[in-house]
Motif scaffolding. Structure first.
Motif, PDB file in Angstrom:
ATOM      1  N   VAL A 193     -36.769   5.420 -36.047  1.00 48.00           N
ATOM      2  CA  VAL A 193     -38.042   5.117 -36.715  1.00 48.00           C
ATOM      3  C   VAL A 193     -37.821   4.039 -37.774  1.00 48.00           C
ATOM      4  O   VAL A 193     -38.585   3.080 -37.879  1.00 48.00           O
ATOM      5  N   ILE A 194     -36.766   4.186 -38.550  1.00 45.73           N
ATOM      6  CA  ILE A 194     -36.452   3.189 -39.580  1.00 45.73           C
ATOM      7  C   ILE A 194     -36.207   1.830 -38.944  1.00 45.73           C
ATOM      8  O   ILE A 194     -36.732   0.804 -39.405  1.00 45.73           O
ATOM      9  N   ILE A 204     -40.575  -4.479 -37.349  1.00 52.54           N
ATOM     10  CA  ILE A 204     -41.943  -4.985 -37.448  1.00 52.54           C
ATOM     11  C   ILE A 204     -42.286  -5.482 -38.853  1.00 52.54           C
ATOM     12  O   ILE A 204     -43.439  -5.792 -39.139  1.00 52.54           O
ATOM     13  N   GLY A 205     -41.267  -5.575 -39.715  1.00 49.88           N
ATOM     14  CA  GLY A 205     -41.469  -6.264 -40.976  1.00 49.88           C
ATOM     15  C   GLY A 205     -41.546  -5.431 -42.239  1.00 49.88           C
ATOM     16  O   GLY A 205     -41.818  -5.974 -43.308  1.00 49.88           O
ATOM     17  N   ARG A 218     -52.471   4.258 -43.534  1.00 51.90           N
ATOM     18  CA  ARG A 218     -53.425   3.298 -42.961  1.00 51.90           C
ATOM     19  C   ARG A 218     -53.559   2.086 -43.879  1.00 51.90           C
ATOM     20  O   ARG A 218     -53.612   0.958 -43.410  1.00 51.90           O
ATOM     21  N   GLU A 219     -53.595   2.331 -45.184  1.00 52.77           N
ATOM     22  CA  GLU A 219     -53.677   1.217 -46.138  1.00 52.77           C
ATOM     23  C   GLU A 219     -52.422   0.348 -46.065  1.00 52.77           C
ATOM     24  O   GLU A 219     -52.515  -0.877 -46.144  1.00 52.77           O
ATOM     25  N   MET A 220     -51.262   0.979 -45.919  1.00 46.68           N
ATOM     26  CA  MET A 220     -50.028   0.208 -45.800  1.00 46.68           C
ATOM     27  C   MET A 220     -50.029  -0.636 -44.528  1.00 46.68           C
ATOM     28  O   MET A 220     -49.581  -1.778 -44.532  1.00 46.68           O
ATOM     29  N   ILE A 221     -50.548  -0.074 -43.447  1.00 45.25           N
ATOM     30  CA  ILE A 221     -50.640  -0.832 -42.193  1.00 45.25           C
ATOM     31  C   ILE A 221     -51.583  -2.024 -42.378  1.00 45.25           C
ATOM     32  O   ILE A 221     -51.255  -3.142 -41.979  1.00 45.25           O
TER      33      ILE A 221
END
Length: 152
Positions: A64-65, A71-72, A90-93
């Motif tokens: 996962v890490i 992906i940045g 969701r906000e972080m995405i």
């Protein structure tokens, strides 16, 4: 008597991995795994004789890490993401999508500038009048994109 009969298996449970075994399964150096532990991203399930022992699920956790790094996301962002609540995720995405779009735009501007440098009729970018006009625009505080657009 075989080698395994004369040397009994270590006392660790078969469901645990040493840091070396986790490293082998994930391709992540042991130094990075220690750092992940320091950051609280992947913790050993136990310690035996001072050595880290990881649950087999740690392979998935490290994967996962690695995915999020690819992906940045920074390690700090990954820690916040994994430790956060659904809405915060969701906000972080959303924030990461904006950041990636900005980065992609900067890359496109840089590619256009480099492509011009490669195809410039001046044959040497340092002798190109457009190159120097872009630099002068940047010196005046214009963003690269605007400076480049004004010249073209």
């Amino acid at each position: 008597m075989s080698a395994t009969e004369s040397n009994p298996a270590p006392s660790s449970t078969p469901a645990s991995l040493s840091i070396g075994e986790l490293s082998e399964r994930t391709g992540v150096p042991t130094s990075a795994l220690r750092y992940y532990d320091e950051l609280g991203l992947v913790r050993p399930a136990a310690r035996e004789a001072g050595r880290r022992r990881y649950a087999t699920s740690a392979v998935r956790d490290v994967s996962v890490i690695l995915f999020f790094r690819e992906i940045g996301f920074s390690l700090a962002e990954i820690g916040r993401f994994l430790g956060g609540e659904r809405q915060g995720r969701r906000e972080m995405i959303d924030h990461k999508l904006v950041e990636l779009a900005e980065r992609q735009h900067r890359i496109e501007v840089a590619r256009a500038a480099l492509d011009h440098g490669r195809q410039c009729p001046a044959s040497d970018p340092l002798k190109c009048s457009r190159f120097w006009l872009i630099i002068e625009g940047r010196q005046r505080g214009l963003p690269l994109e605007e400076s480049h657009a004004r010249v073209h």
